[in-house]
Scaffold this motif. Structure first.
Motif, PDB file in Angstrom:
ATOM      1  N   ARG A   1      -0.898  -5.076   8.061  1.00 42.23           N
ATOM      2  CA  ARG A   1      -1.706  -4.390   7.041  1.00 42.23           C
ATOM      3  C   ARG A   1      -3.021  -3.935   7.661  1.00 42.23           C
ATOM      4  NH1 ARG A   1       1.159  -4.927   2.073  1.00 42.23           N
ATOM      5  NH2 ARG A   1      -0.097  -3.170   1.437  1.00 42.23           N
ATOM      6  N   GLU A   2      -3.612  -4.794   8.531  1.00 42.94           N
ATOM      7  CA  GLU A   2      -4.879  -4.406   9.175  1.00 42.94           C
ATOM      8  C   GLU A   2      -4.679  -3.209  10.102  1.00 42.94           C
ATOM      9  OE1 GLU A   2      -6.241  -8.092  10.919  1.00 42.94           O
ATOM     10  OE2 GLU A   2      -6.345  -8.953   8.877  1.00 42.94           O
ATOM     11  N   ALA A   3      -3.487  -3.094  10.691  1.00 40.63           N
ATOM     12  CA  ALA A   3      -3.219  -1.978  11.613  1.00 40.63           C
ATOM     13  C   ALA A   3      -2.989  -0.676  10.855  1.00 40.63           C
ATOM     14  CB  ALA A   3      -1.992  -2.301  12.471  1.00 40.63           C
ATOM     15  N   GLY A   4      -2.875  -0.758   9.520  1.00 36.44           N
ATOM     16  CA  GLY A   4      -2.741   0.477   8.742  1.00 36.44           C
ATOM     17  C   GLY A   4      -1.319   0.802   8.328  1.00 36.44           C
ATOM     18  N   LEU A   5      -0.365  -0.112   8.577  1.00 32.81           N
ATOM     19  CA  LEU A   5       0.986   0.153   8.069  1.00 32.81           C
ATOM     20  C   LEU A   5       0.960   0.032   6.545  1.00 32.81           C
ATOM     21  CD1 LEU A   5       2.791  -1.745  10.905  1.00 32.81           C
ATOM     22  CD2 LEU A   5       3.191   0.650  10.344  1.00 32.81           C
ATOM     23  N   ASP A   6       1.628   0.968   5.853  1.00 29.51           N
ATOM     24  CA  ASP A   6       1.514   1.016   4.388  1.00 29.51           C
ATOM     25  C   ASP A   6       2.224  -0.145   3.709  1.00 29.51           C
ATOM     26  OD1 ASP A   6       0.272   3.441   4.693  1.00 29.51           O
ATOM     27  OD2 ASP A   6       2.119   4.610   4.399  1.00 29.51           O
ATOM     28  N   HIS A   7       3.375  -0.548   4.283  1.00 31.91           N
ATOM     29  CA  HIS A   7       4.219  -1.534   3.599  1.00 31.91           C
ATOM     30  C   HIS A   7       4.749  -2.559   4.585  1.00 31.91           C
ATOM     31  CE1 HIS A   7       4.030   0.975   0.070  1.00 31.91           C
ATOM     32  NE2 HIS A   7       4.465   2.016   0.777  1.00 31.91           N
ATOM     33  N   VAL A   8       4.851  -3.794   4.117  1.00 26.41           N
ATOM     34  CA  VAL A   8       5.374  -4.870   4.964  1.00 26.41           C
ATOM     35  C   VAL A   8       6.411  -5.661   4.172  1.00 26.41           C
ATOM     36  CG1 VAL A   8       4.847  -6.970   6.259  1.00 26.41           C
ATOM     37  CG2 VAL A   8       3.204  -5.083   6.235  1.00 26.41           C
ATOM     38  N   ASN A   9       7.593  -5.796   4.753  1.00 26.96           N
ATOM     39  CA  ASN A   9       8.648  -6.642   4.175  1.00 26.96           C
ATOM     40  C   ASN A   9       8.771  -7.921   4.986  1.00 26.96           C
ATOM     41  OD1 ASN A   9      11.181  -7.462   2.858  1.00 26.96           O
ATOM     42  ND2 ASN A   9      12.057  -7.009   4.875  1.00 26.96           N
ATOM     43  N   LEU A  10       9.029  -9.015   4.290  1.00 26.75           N
ATOM     44  CA  LEU A  10       9.411 -10.254   4.977  1.00 26.75           C
ATOM     45  C   LEU A  10      10.840 -10.605   4.563  1.00 26.75           C
ATOM     46  CD1 LEU A  10       6.090 -12.292   4.654  1.00 26.75           C
ATOM     47  CD2 LEU A  10       7.030 -11.227   6.700  1.00 26.75           C
ATOM     48  N   ASP A  11      11.717 -10.842   5.554  1.00 31.69           N
ATOM     49  CA  ASP A  11      13.090 -11.294   5.294  1.00 31.69           C
ATOM     50  C   ASP A  11      13.097 -12.808   5.214  1.00 31.69           C
ATOM     51  OD1 ASP A  11      14.412  -8.863   5.431  1.00 31.69           O
ATOM     52  OD2 ASP A  11      15.175  -9.171   7.466  1.00 31.69           O
ATOM     53  N   LEU A  12      13.683 -13.333   4.145  1.00 33.61           N
ATOM     54  CA  LEU A  12      13.869 -14.782   4.022  1.00 33.61           C
ATOM     55  C   LEU A  12      15.358 -15.092   3.968  1.00 33.61           C
ATOM     56  CD1 LEU A  12      11.370 -15.954   1.249  1.00 33.61           C
ATOM     57  CD2 LEU A  12      11.166 -16.277   3.724  1.00 33.61           C
TER      58      LEU A  12
END
Ligand SMILES: C[S@@+](CC[C@H](N)C(=O)[O-])C[C@H]1O[C@@H](n2cnc3c(N)ncnc32)[C@H](O)[C@@H]1O
Ligand code: SF4
Length: 413
Positions: A187-198
């Motif tokens: 998020r700090e690098a500017g990527l709009d969206h982050v998914n986490l796989d569980l």
């Protein structure tokens, strides 16, 4: 000659598609999937088409080897050019998705080269969604900053769990906290969206372990979660351990409870499900690439073992990286076999995929047997009554736990 898996016919060496497949191309969502078939080590539960350097007999100096990442990239460029020729006027890609394997092993330079290759063969639509999968241990803040600059908009990180003994059973190389730190850095690098796989339901995991992992997800700033129950795939190291009695598998009731824990904890934090195994914190955070798969869109899957679907034709590539790069170097398509889907097969696929989504399926798409099954499912509380009466088949939470069975009944089978 390409081998013919059951249900397939040989794919032509020039990769050509029937004219009917190209009808309406560009009017449906169009995605590009790139398969990166390399991992540092193989996790004991995984049967994906991926290889370690030692599986491929590679040393750091074997860059010319047909199975090397350098040959794979060369092959990929050739396949994307072939795709653009086969599609005639190739549509701009609405979505691009790099999956694996471990795409983050390519480093910033490799990931940038892949996106440049897609851009030069297809063009990227305005507002394109560009996702890469990544593993926490091979993803640094520098890599994240470089890929955000290169045009990536979304990171999908294999977290699986935030609990030490669960990660150990899964043979994961990262430690608790690592995925959260990478998600925050993304998020700090500017990527709009982050998914986490569980993954839930790993042998030895408890309800509290899963709750701890979910708390970590919520602290990470990720706006999307995919949670799948662990599948014990035949032929894997995990399957051998389970068969030897070394690891107990949770029963179906425990898995259902775990799914409800995921849905409750995420729901309380403002996430909503939009596919049985996927939750997002807003509509904008939903994965458009996967929505394309679930809504019958077109996509070209490039790379070893990748699957494609364009206008009712489905095909899949040879699986081994060396065979893949050699075919392309010889000017041939890497497609191994294909299927031309008839109206019946397309209907079944539509029911199976759309029913899993939060918008569900139009009741008008069902035949008489499917409607009768839908009436019963609505009466049993597996489909939402108000939605059914309003013309849509939408799973209730209890229905989501039995999604495959409900979907099969609606196909009229
Ligand atoms: C094949 S991996 C590729 C991306 C990356 N290497 C990783 O491990 O996250 C994509 C996702 O598939 C899921 N997966 C793979 N094998 C699975 C299995 N046997 N059961 C459940 N999920 C699985 C994991 O959640 C994983 O995050
Ligand atoms: S890192 Fe991902 S793709 Fe590689 S073996 Fe593990 S789960 Fe499979």
């Amino acid at each position: 000659m390409p081998s013919v898996p059951p249900g397939g016919e040989p794919a032509p060496a020039d990769g050509a598609l029937p004219a009917s497949a190209l009808d309406g191309l560009g009017t449906r969502p169009f995605g590009v999937y790139v398969h990166v078939p390399f991992c540092a080590t193989r996790c004991g539960y995984c049967d994906f088409n991926t290889y370690t350097a030692s599986d491929l007999g590679l040393t750091p100096s074997s860059t010319d080897d047909p199975a090397s990442p350098a040959s794979w990239l060369e092959g990929l460029r050739r396949e994307l050019d072939l795709a653009a020729r086969v599609l005639g006027e190739p549509p701009d890609a609405d979505t691009v998705f790099l999956g694996g394997g471990t795409p983050s092993l390519l480093g910033a330079e490799g990931l940038t080269a892949v996106l440049d290759a897609v851009r030069s063969s297809f063009g990227l639509a305005p507002g394109v969604e560009v996702t890469t999968e990544a593993n926490p241990e091979s993803t640094t803040p520098d890599l994240l900053a470089a890929i955000a600059d290169a045009g990536y908009t979304r990171l999908s990180l294999g977290m699986q769990s935030d609990v030490d003994h669960v990660l150990a059973v899964l043979d994961r190389r990262h430690t608790p906290g690592a995925a959260v730190a990478v998600a925050q850095a993304a998020r700090e690098a500017g990527l709009d969206h982050v998914n986490l796989d569980l993954i839930y339901g790993t042998p030895t995991e408890t309800d509290d372990d899963l709750r701890r992992s979910l708390e970590a997800v919520l602290a990470s700033g990720a706006d999307h979660v995919s949670a799948y129950s662990l599948i014990v795939e035949e032929g894997t190291a995990l399957a051998r351990r389970v068969a030897r009695g070394e690891l107990p598998m949770p029963d179906d009731d425990v898995l259902a409870d775990r799914y409800e824990i995921v849905d409750d904890v995420l729901g309380r934090a403002g996430f909503s499900w939009y596919e049985v195994s996927n939750w997002a914190s807003s509509e904008a955070a939903r994965c458009r690439h996967n929505l394309g798969y679930w809504s019958g869109g077109d996509w070209w899957g490039a790379g070893p073992g990748a699957h494609s679907h364009v206008g009712g034709v489905r095909w899949w590539n040879v699986r081994h990286p060396a065979r893949y790069s050699k075919l392309l170097a010889a000017g041939e398509s890497p497609a191994e076999a294909r299927e031309l889907l008839g109206p019946g097969e397309r209907h079944v696929e539509q029911v199976l995929l759309e029913l899993r989504t939060v918008d569900g399926l139009a009741v008008s798409a069902l035949d008489d047997d499917g409607r009768a099954a839908g009436e019963r499912a609505a009466a049993d509380g597996l489909l939402s009554g108000p939605d059914w009466r309003g013309g849509r088949a939408v799973l209730t939470r209890r229905g989501r736990l039995l999604a495959d069975g409900v979907a099969i009944s609606l196909t009229g089978a």
